[in-house]
Design a protein around this motif. Sequence first.
Motif, short mmCIF file in Angstrom:
data_model
loop_
_atom_site.label_atom_id
_atom_site.label_comp_id
_atom_site.label_asym_id
_atom_site.label_seq_id
_atom_site.Cartn_x
_atom_site.Cartn_y
_atom_site.Cartn_z
N ASP A 32 3.65 39.63 -11.57
CA ASP A 32 2.69 40.74 -11.65
C ASP A 32 1.27 40.34 -11.27
O ASP A 32 0.54 41.15 -10.70
N VAL A 33 0.87 39.11 -11.57
CA VAL A 33 -0.50 38.66 -11.30
C VAL A 33 -0.55 37.79 -10.05
O VAL A 33 -1.38 37.99 -9.16
N ASN A 34 0.34 36.81 -9.98
CA ASN A 34 0.34 35.89 -8.84
C ASN A 34 0.98 36.49 -7.60
O ASN A 34 0.75 36.02 -6.49
N HIS A 35 1.83 37.51 -7.79
CA HIS A 35 2.61 38.08 -6.66
C HIS A 35 3.31 36.96 -5.90
O HIS A 35 3.28 36.89 -4.67
N ILE A 36 3.95 36.11 -6.67
CA ILE A 36 4.59 34.93 -6.12
C ILE A 36 5.79 35.33 -5.26
O ILE A 36 6.44 36.34 -5.52
N ASP A 37 6.08 34.54 -4.25
CA ASP A 37 7.25 34.83 -3.41
C ASP A 37 8.55 34.42 -4.09
O ASP A 37 9.60 35.02 -3.85
N GLY A 38 8.47 33.36 -4.90
CA GLY A 38 9.70 32.88 -5.52
C GLY A 38 9.41 32.00 -6.71
O GLY A 38 8.28 31.59 -6.97
N LEU A 39 10.48 31.72 -7.46
CA LEU A 39 10.40 30.83 -8.62
C LEU A 39 11.45 29.74 -8.48
O LEU A 39 12.61 30.02 -8.14
N TYR A 40 11.04 28.52 -8.76
CA TYR A 40 11.94 27.37 -8.79
C TYR A 40 12.19 27.08 -10.26
O TYR A 40 11.30 26.62 -10.99
N VAL A 41 13.39 27.38 -10.71
CA VAL A 41 13.71 27.37 -12.15
C VAL A 41 14.54 26.13 -12.49
O VAL A 41 15.49 25.81 -11.78
N GLY A 42 14.16 25.45 -13.57
CA GLY A 42 14.96 24.32 -14.03
C GLY A 42 14.55 22.98 -13.44
O GLY A 42 15.33 22.02 -13.50
N GLY A 43 13.36 22.90 -12.89
CA GLY A 43 12.91 21.64 -12.32
C GLY A 43 12.19 20.77 -13.33
O GLY A 43 12.18 21.05 -14.53
N SER A 44 11.55 19.72 -12.83
CA SER A 44 10.85 18.81 -13.73
C SER A 44 9.67 19.51 -14.42
O SER A 44 9.37 19.19 -15.58
N THR A 45 9.01 20.46 -13.75
CA THR A 45 7.93 21.21 -14.37
C THR A 45 8.43 22.00 -15.57
O THR A 45 7.70 22.22 -16.54
N GLY A 46 9.68 22.43 -15.52
CA GLY A 46 10.29 23.13 -16.64
C GLY A 46 10.82 22.20 -17.72
O GLY A 46 11.48 22.67 -18.67
N GLU A 47 10.53 20.89 -17.59
CA GLU A 47 10.95 19.88 -18.57
C GLU A 47 12.47 19.90 -18.77
O GLU A 47 12.99 19.58 -19.84
N SER A 48 13.18 20.25 -17.71
CA SER A 48 14.61 20.52 -17.83
C SER A 48 15.44 19.28 -18.12
O SER A 48 16.53 19.38 -18.69
N PHE A 49 14.93 18.10 -17.75
CA PHE A 49 15.72 16.89 -17.98
C PHE A 49 15.75 16.49 -19.45
O PHE A 49 16.42 15.53 -19.82
N MET A 50 15.04 17.24 -20.29
CA MET A 50 15.06 17.02 -21.73
C MET A 50 15.81 18.14 -22.46
O MET A 50 15.76 18.21 -23.69
N LEU A 51 16.50 18.99 -21.73
CA LEU A 51 17.14 20.17 -22.32
C LEU A 51 18.66 20.03 -22.36
O LEU A 51 19.26 19.34 -21.53
N SER A 52 19.26 20.73 -23.29
CA SER A 52 20.72 20.80 -23.36
C SER A 52 21.23 21.76 -22.29
O SER A 52 20.48 22.57 -21.73
N THR A 53 22.51 21.69 -22.00
CA THR A 53 23.12 22.59 -21.02
C THR A 53 22.92 24.04 -21.44
O THR A 53 22.60 24.90 -20.61
N GLU A 54 23.11 24.33 -22.73
CA GLU A 54 22.98 25.70 -23.21
C GLU A 54 21.54 26.20 -23.08
O GLU A 54 21.30 27.35 -22.70
N GLU A 55 20.58 25.35 -23.37
CA GLU A 55 19.17 25.74 -23.21
C GLU A 55 18.87 26.05 -21.74
O GLU A 55 18.17 27.03 -21.43
N LYS A 56 19.39 25.22 -20.84
CA LYS A 56 19.18 25.47 -19.41
C LYS A 56 19.77 26.82 -19.01
O LYS A 56 19.14 27.61 -18.28
N LYS A 57 20.98 27.10 -19.47
CA LYS A 57 21.62 28.37 -19.14
C LYS A 57 20.79 29.55 -19.63
O LYS A 57 20.63 30.56 -18.92
N ASN A 58 20.28 29.45 -20.84
CA ASN A 58 19.48 30.54 -21.40
C ASN A 58 18.22 30.80 -20.56
O ASN A 58 17.84 31.95 -20.32
N ILE A 59 17.59 29.73 -20.10
CA ILE A 59 16.39 29.87 -19.26
C ILE A 59 16.75 30.47 -17.91
O ILE A 59 16.05 31.37 -17.41
#
Length: 290
Positions: A32-59
């Motif tokens: 809504d604000v950035n009018h971004i073209d896309g989102l990269y979900v589950g990467g290192s910025t999302g701290e995903s390497f510290m998450l469980s499989t279920e947490e990743k799925k929920n995100i």
Amino acid sequence: MKKLYSALMTAFNEDGSVNLDGVREMVRYNIDVNHIDGLYVGGSTGESFMLSTEEKKNIFKVAYEETAGKAHLIAQVGSLNLNEAKELAKYVTDLGYPMISAVTPFYYNFSFEQIKNYYNSILEGVDNKLIIYSIPALTGVALSLDQFAELFENPKIVGIKYTNADFYLLERVRNRFPDKLILSGFDEMLLPALALDVDGAIGSTFNLNAPRVKEEIAAFEAGDIKKARELQTLSNDYITDLLNNDLYPTIKLVFEKLGVHAGYCKEPMSKPTPEMEAGAQKIYEKYFKK
């Protein structure tokens, strides 16, 4: 115009549990604000390497629902646990993600044949496209031009998230594979990456800075290199201030000042200190306060 993707962050509660409402708010801000073209979900910025499989799925699910087709989505499913990577690849594909990504397997000094098998295994039985997440500074895996070529023999592997300061290699990859998708991953080096004809960029600092970066891309494409350089300098000043104040917690603190409940980072990342709070306030006032 070249495409800009925010590397989506994950909001955590103080106890380290995922705050899905905060994730929704960050998705909405990007759309809504950035009018971004896309989102990269589950990467290192999302701290995903510290998450469980279920947490990743929920995100992944929340990001998909909240985006509702208003931005392109890429799901980073890579993991040292190949079975998890395959499970996540199937999960996001079934959800409707149009593209996946996977970081090169790290830590164990895998051979190239093992890396190739990893990517091909993730894609077995999955009807989706994949971009390689190449970030040698953090994985220790520096793929060569010929190795990229060998990976591209799998028709489902369509490009690279190129987070690598080796711009000679970037030029060689772009020249040899003009039809492959190359997304730059170093926010602070976007302008030289644009000069080498990347297709766009993915970055953590775009969560806040996307409007300025989109202006830079527009200036570059219009041939106004002076303006593009000035905007890159301003972005790099902002990036320097973030890095000096602890990158991820500071982005979340600035998000909070913008009314977005980004929450905490997951330990062992830092919790905010009074000094960090003061630094974030200065960054907010300098770059984002209306």
